[in-house]
Design a protein around this motif. Structure first.
Motif, PDB file in Angstrom:
ATOM      1  N   CYS A 173       3.315  -3.878 -14.386  1.00  0.00           N
ATOM      2  CA  CYS A 173       4.138  -2.627 -14.469  1.00  0.00           C
ATOM      3  C   CYS A 173       3.546  -1.592 -15.747  1.00  0.00           C
ATOM      4  O   CYS A 173       3.622  -0.544 -15.547  1.00  0.00           O
ATOM      5  CB  CYS A 173       5.578  -3.187 -14.891  1.00  0.00           C
ATOM      6  N   ARG A 174       3.144  -2.401 -16.605  1.00  0.00           N
ATOM      7  CA  ARG A 174       2.489  -1.742 -17.713  1.00  0.00           C
ATOM      8  C   ARG A 174       1.238  -1.143 -17.460  1.00  0.00           C
ATOM      9  O   ARG A 174       0.624   0.064 -17.813  1.00  0.00           O
ATOM     10  CB  ARG A 174       2.537  -2.501 -19.134  1.00  0.00           C
ATOM     11  N   ALA A 175       0.431  -1.924 -16.676  1.00  0.00           N
ATOM     12  CA  ALA A 175      -0.928  -1.319 -16.083  1.00  0.00           C
ATOM     13  C   ALA A 175      -0.664  -0.183 -15.217  1.00  0.00           C
ATOM     14  O   ALA A 175      -1.439   0.821 -15.122  1.00  0.00           O
ATOM     15  CB  ALA A 175      -1.772  -2.463 -15.439  1.00  0.00           C
ATOM     16  N   LEU A 176       0.495  -0.271 -14.333  1.00  0.00           N
ATOM     17  CA  LEU A 176       0.565   1.005 -13.571  1.00  0.00           C
ATOM     18  C   LEU A 176       1.034   2.049 -14.355  1.00  0.00           C
ATOM     19  O   LEU A 176       0.745   3.262 -14.106  1.00  0.00           O
ATOM     20  CB  LEU A 176       1.818   0.576 -12.498  1.00  0.00           C
ATOM     21  N   ARG A 177       1.890   2.007 -15.385  1.00  0.00           N
ATOM     22  CA  ARG A 177       2.233   3.386 -16.288  1.00  0.00           C
ATOM     23  C   ARG A 177       0.905   3.668 -16.770  1.00  0.00           C
ATOM     24  O   ARG A 177       0.856   5.023 -16.941  1.00  0.00           O
ATOM     25  CB  ARG A 177       3.039   2.877 -17.220  1.00  0.00           C
ATOM     26  N   ALA A 178      -0.058   2.813 -17.307  1.00  0.00           N
ATOM     27  CA  ALA A 178      -1.226   3.143 -17.915  1.00  0.00           C
ATOM     28  C   ALA A 178      -2.187   3.983 -16.823  1.00  0.00           C
ATOM     29  O   ALA A 178      -2.741   5.025 -17.259  1.00  0.00           O
ATOM     30  CB  ALA A 178      -2.005   1.936 -18.400  1.00  0.00           C
ATOM     31  N   LEU A 205      -0.927   4.673 -25.807  1.00  0.00           N
ATOM     32  CA  LEU A 205      -0.062   3.843 -24.852  1.00  0.00           C
ATOM     33  C   LEU A 205      -0.807   3.197 -23.826  1.00  0.00           C
ATOM     34  O   LEU A 205      -0.640   2.213 -23.224  1.00  0.00           O
ATOM     35  CB  LEU A 205       1.037   4.948 -24.323  1.00  0.00           C
ATOM     36  N   ILE A 206      -1.698   4.085 -23.264  1.00  0.00           N
ATOM     37  CA  ILE A 206      -2.623   3.526 -22.338  1.00  0.00           C
ATOM     38  C   ILE A 206      -3.323   2.318 -22.621  1.00  0.00           C
ATOM     39  O   ILE A 206      -3.223   1.396 -21.901  1.00  0.00           O
ATOM     40  CB  ILE A 206      -3.770   4.685 -21.715  1.00  0.00           C
ATOM     41  N   PHE A 207      -3.869   2.144 -23.883  1.00  0.00           N
ATOM     42  CA  PHE A 207      -4.626   1.065 -24.356  1.00  0.00           C
ATOM     43  C   PHE A 207      -3.753   0.010 -24.552  1.00  0.00           C
ATOM     44  O   PHE A 207      -4.219  -1.162 -24.335  1.00  0.00           O
ATOM     45  CB  PHE A 207      -5.701   1.543 -25.440  1.00  0.00           C
ATOM     46  N   ASP A 208      -2.580   0.410 -25.234  1.00  0.00           N
ATOM     47  CA  ASP A 208      -1.520  -0.775 -25.386  1.00  0.00           C
ATOM     48  C   ASP A 208      -1.179  -1.351 -24.032  1.00  0.00           C
ATOM     49  O   ASP A 208      -0.966  -2.608 -24.030  1.00  0.00           O
ATOM     50  CB  ASP A 208      -0.239  -0.244 -26.036  1.00  0.00           C
ATOM     51  N   ASP A 209      -0.878  -0.541 -22.973  1.00  0.00           N
ATOM     52  CA  ASP A 209      -0.456  -1.388 -21.587  1.00  0.00           C
ATOM     53  C   ASP A 209      -1.628  -2.085 -21.078  1.00  0.00           C
ATOM     54  O   ASP A 209      -1.492  -3.033 -20.494  1.00  0.00           O
ATOM     55  CB  ASP A 209       0.107   0.117 -20.653  1.00  0.00           C
ATOM     56  N   LEU A 210      -2.846  -1.444 -21.122  1.00  0.00           N
ATOM     57  CA  LEU A 210      -3.854  -2.313 -20.251  1.00  0.00           C
ATOM     58  C   LEU A 210      -4.081  -3.482 -21.300  1.00  0.00           C
ATOM     59  O   LEU A 210      -4.444  -4.491 -20.587  1.00  0.00           O
ATOM     60  CB  LEU A 210      -5.108  -1.437 -20.273  1.00  0.00           C
ATOM     61  N   ARG A 211      -4.123  -3.499 -22.541  1.00  0.00           N
ATOM     62  CA  ARG A 211      -4.453  -4.635 -23.216  1.00  0.00           C
ATOM     63  C   ARG A 211      -3.416  -5.740 -23.075  1.00  0.00           C
ATOM     64  O   ARG A 211      -3.440  -6.931 -22.826  1.00  0.00           O
ATOM     65  CB  ARG A 211      -4.457  -4.423 -24.762  1.00  0.00           C
ATOM     66  N   TYR A 212      -1.826  -5.206 -23.034  1.00  0.00           N
ATOM     67  CA  TYR A 212      -1.013  -6.177 -22.476  1.00  0.00           C
ATOM     68  C   TYR A 212      -1.294  -6.835 -21.128  1.00  0.00           C
ATOM     69  O   TYR A 212      -0.906  -8.067 -21.074  1.00  0.00           O
ATOM     70  CB  TYR A 212       0.363  -5.474 -22.400  1.00  0.00           C
TER      71      TYR A 212
END
Length: 555
Positions: free
Chosen positions: A153-158, A193-200
Motif C-alpha cells: 500500500c505504501r509503495a503504491l502511494r509512493a 514521503l515517497i522515500f519513506d514509503d519505499l523504504r518501508y
C-alpha cells in the motif's frame, strides 16, 4: 489480451473491481469520499478486509491509465520528450500539442488538459491513505501478511506521488484521507514521503513475497528497490541536491546503488535473450486467413517474463458502464485509422520523431525494428486503409509505436480477444511495464557500480552492438536506445537539467504532414525553460480551490 501466455493474468486483477466501493471523484475539489456502503468508517477491521482494500488501492493506481478521460503518464511522458510529437487527428483538439510544446498558446482552450489525471491520482492516494491510517484498527492474523499488505500500500502511494510530483512539481500533500483544500507542499516534503514509503516497502515486504506468475502486477521488495533508485536519480539530478527522509536523514548515492545492486545480486530476474520477445507486436505472427496467432511461431516471452520487475496490469473486460480495467492509452498510440496486420488502428497520438529514431538507432541495433513501426519499410503505406488514415493524421512522420500498439488479426478483426469480437478501443490489456531488469542494470551502472562496464555491455550485447565504456554519456545514450518509448526518456532528460531537456526537445522539431500536407514543428526554448519542465495544473482545479492552488511558472 491474447498476446498473453493466456493461462492467467494476475488473479488480483480480476478482483480489483472490488475497489470501486471505496471512493469516487465528484466535481468538488478533491472530493473523493465514499458514496456507497460499506465505507471506510465501518470497514477495515479484519485482515481479509484489509487485503480487499489493498486490491482497491491497486485499482486506484490502475485508474490513472484505464480512466477513459485521462492521458496516461506513459503517453504524456512520451509526448513531452524528444521521442514524440503530439499527433492525433486533423480535426481533434490540440491538447496533445499543448503538452508537446509546453505552451498554452498551442491550445488556448485546453486549460484543463490534465483534469482527469489530477482527480484520478488523488482518488488513488485517498484509497491508500484510508488503508494506511486504518492499520492500528485492523485485527491482523499474521504479521507477515500485515507488513506485506502495508508495504504494498505504501509503495503504491509512493508511485502515485512520484508521478504527480514529477508531472506538476507543486502539489498538495495528503498523508491521511481528506478532502481539505490544502496549499501546495514543498516538493522536498513530497519526496520525503515517497522515500519513506519505499523504504518501508523494502524493509517490510519479504524477499520472495509476490514473486511468481499468479502475483504478476503486485509490488515486490525488488520493485520497491528499483523505484527507490529511480526516484533518487531524478530528485538528485533535477533538484541538484540529496533527497531526505521525513526525519531529515539524508539519502546518498550509495544507498540508491545498494538498492539496485540487491535486485541484481538476488538473481530473481534476467534479461530476455532476444529483445523483440519483450513486445507483443514485435514477436507475434498471425495465421494467414484465420482469426488466431500461430503460437508455435510466436516468440513473445509473455506478459510475465524474467525481465519484468513491475508492470501495471490490465484486463480486457472494460465496458461503457463504468468498469475501467483495461488500458485506454493503447488505442491512442495506434496508427490513425490504419489496420495493417498485425498492427491495429488507433487515434495516432504521439507520433515518433524521425530525429530521435535516426540519432539513437542504427541498422546494427536489433531494437530499431522492435521498438518502432517504420510504416514505409514495413509496407504499411500499401494497405487499403492507409490513404484515409494518412489524410486524417496530424503530425504524421511515418514512424509509430511498436512496443505499445493495438494488434489486429489478418482478417481485420481486433486482437483484443481470441475471436476478434471485443471492442478495439476499450478492451486492450497489454501491460505497461514500469520497471525492467535492463533499467536496473543501467541505473546501477550510472550510480557507480564497480560492475558498471559489465552491466552496460550486457545490454549492448543483446542489442547486437559492440562493447563500450560505462561513462555517464554512454550510459544515458544506452538508456535512450534501450528504454525508448517506455515513458522514461523525458525524465532522464529533465534530471540532467531543464536546459538539457529543452535543447533535446528543440532539436526534435522538423517537417511533418498534417492531413497529407507539409507542416513544420518548432519549439520555443525560452517557453520550455520557463515551465521548468513541469506541466500546467488544471485551471478548473485552481478555480475549485478558490485560488489556494497556484499555477506553475511558465503557464
Amino acid at each position: 489480451m491474447i498476446m498473453n501466455n493466456f493461462k492467467s493474468k494476475i488473479s488480483l486483477a480480476l478482483l480489483l473491481i472490488s475497489g470501486a466501493f471505496m471512493s469516487s471523484c465528484s466535481e468538488s475539489f478533491l472530493d473523493v469520499s465514499s458514496k456507497t456502503e460499506p465505507n471506510s468508517e465501518n470497514y477495515y477491521k479484519t485482515e481479509s478486509q484489509a487485503l480487499r482494500a489493498l486490491y482497491g488501492c491497486y485499482d486506484g493506481w490502475r485508474q490513472v491509465s484505464s480512466n477513459p478521460g485521462a492521458y496516461s503518464f506513459l503517453m504524456a511522458s512520451s509526448i513531452m520528450s524528444d521521442e514524440c510529437y503530439g499527433g492525433a487527428g486533423v480535426g481533434d483538439g490540440y491538447g496533445a500539442q499543448l503538452i508537446d510544446r509546453f505552451d498554452k498558446a498551442a491550445a488556448p482552450s485546453e486549460m484543463n488538459v490534465f483534469e482527469q489525471e489530477w482527480k484520478v491520482y488523488y482518488a488513488g492516494v485517498f484509497r491508500c491513505n484510508t488503508l494506511i491510517v486504518s492499520d492500528p484498527n485492523i485485527a491482523w492474523e499474521d504479521e507477515t501478511n500485515h507488513t506485506r499488505i502495508m508495504g504494498e500500500c505504501r509503495a503504491l502511494r509512493a508511485l502515485l506521488y512520484f508521478d504527480m510530483v514529477r508531472l506538476w512539481g507543486n502539489i498538495p500533500l495528503f498523508t491521511e484521507p481528506s478532502n481539505d483544500n490544502k496549499e501546495q507542499a514543498d516538493p522536498q516534503d513530497v519526496y520525503a514521503l515517497i522515500f519513506d514509503d519505499l523504504r518501508y516497502a523494502i524493509d517490510h515486504i519479504e524477499a520472495d513475497d509476490n514473486l511468481g506468475e499468479n502475483n504478476y502486477g503486485r509490488i515486490t521488495k525488488y520493485a520497491a528497490e528499483a523505484l527507490f533508485a529511480r526516484a533518487y536519480l531524478f530528485y538528485s539530478g533535477y533538484y541538484g541536491a540529496e533527497p531526505v527522509y521525513s526525519d531529515g536523514t539524508s539519502i546518498n548515492r550509495q544507498e540508491a546503488l545498494a538498492a539496485v545492486e540487491d535486485v541484481i545480486a538476488q538473481g530473481k530476474y534476467e534479461l530476455v535473450s532476444d529483445f523483440k520477445n519483450l513486445w507483443p507486436a514485435a514477436s507475434l505472427v498471425p495465421v494467414k486467413g484465420s482469426t488466431g496467432w500461430d503460437q508455435e511461431k510466436s516468440t513473445y516471452a509473455g506478459d510475465y517474463n524474467s525481465e519484468v520487475i513491475l508492470a501495471q496490469n490490465f484486463t480486457p473486460t472494460q465496458n461503457y458502464d463504468g468498469d475501467n480495467d483495461a488500458n485506454r492509452w493503447l488505442v491512442n498510440l495506434g496508427m490513425r485509422n490504419i489496420n495493417a496486420s498485425p498492427y491495429g488502428k488507433g487515434w495516432g497520438i504521439a507520433t515518433l520523431t524521425p530525429s530521435y529514431f535516426r540519432q539513437f538507432f542504427d541498422a546494427r541495433d536489433v531494437r530499431r525494428t522492435a521498438s518502432a513501426i517504420d510504416l514505409a519499410a514495413e509496407g504499411v503505406t500499401s494497405v487499403s486503409d492507409y490513404n484515409s488514415g494518412y489524410k486524417d493524421w496530424r503530425e504524421y512522420t511515418g514512424l509509430n509505436f511498436k512496443k505499445y500498439t493495438p494488434l489486429v488479426f489478418d482478417n481485420g478483426l481486433p486482437a483484443t480477444n481470441p475471436d476478434g469480437t471485443a471492442d478495439f478501443m476499450i478492451n486492450n490489456a497489454q501491460p505497461w511495464v514500469i520497471v525492467r531488469y535492463a533499467d536496473v542494470l543501467l541505473m546501477a551502472a550510472e550510480l557507480g557500480s564497480p560492475n558498471a562496464n559489465e552491466y552496460l555491455n550486457r545490454i549492448r550485447s543483446r542489442a547486437g552492438l559492440p562493447h563500450a565504456e560505462a561513462n555517464k554519456q554512454n550510459i544515458l545514450d544506452e538508456r535512450a536506445r534501450e528504454l525508448a518509448y517506455e515513458g522514461i526518456r523525458y525524465w532522464d532528460l529533465l534530471r540532467q537539467g531543464v536546459e538539457v531537456m529543452a535543447d533535446a526537445v528543440v532539436r526534435s522539431g522538423g517537417t511533418v504532414q498534417n492531413g497529407g500536407k507539409n507542416a513544420e514543428i518548432a519549439y520555443d526554448k525560452a517557453k520550455i525553460i520557463a515551465t521548468k519542465g513541469l506541466s500546467q495544473i488544471p485551471a478548473n482545479q485552481i478555480s475549485l480551490s478558490h485560488g489556494v492552488l497556484k499555477q506553475n511558472p511558465g503557464w
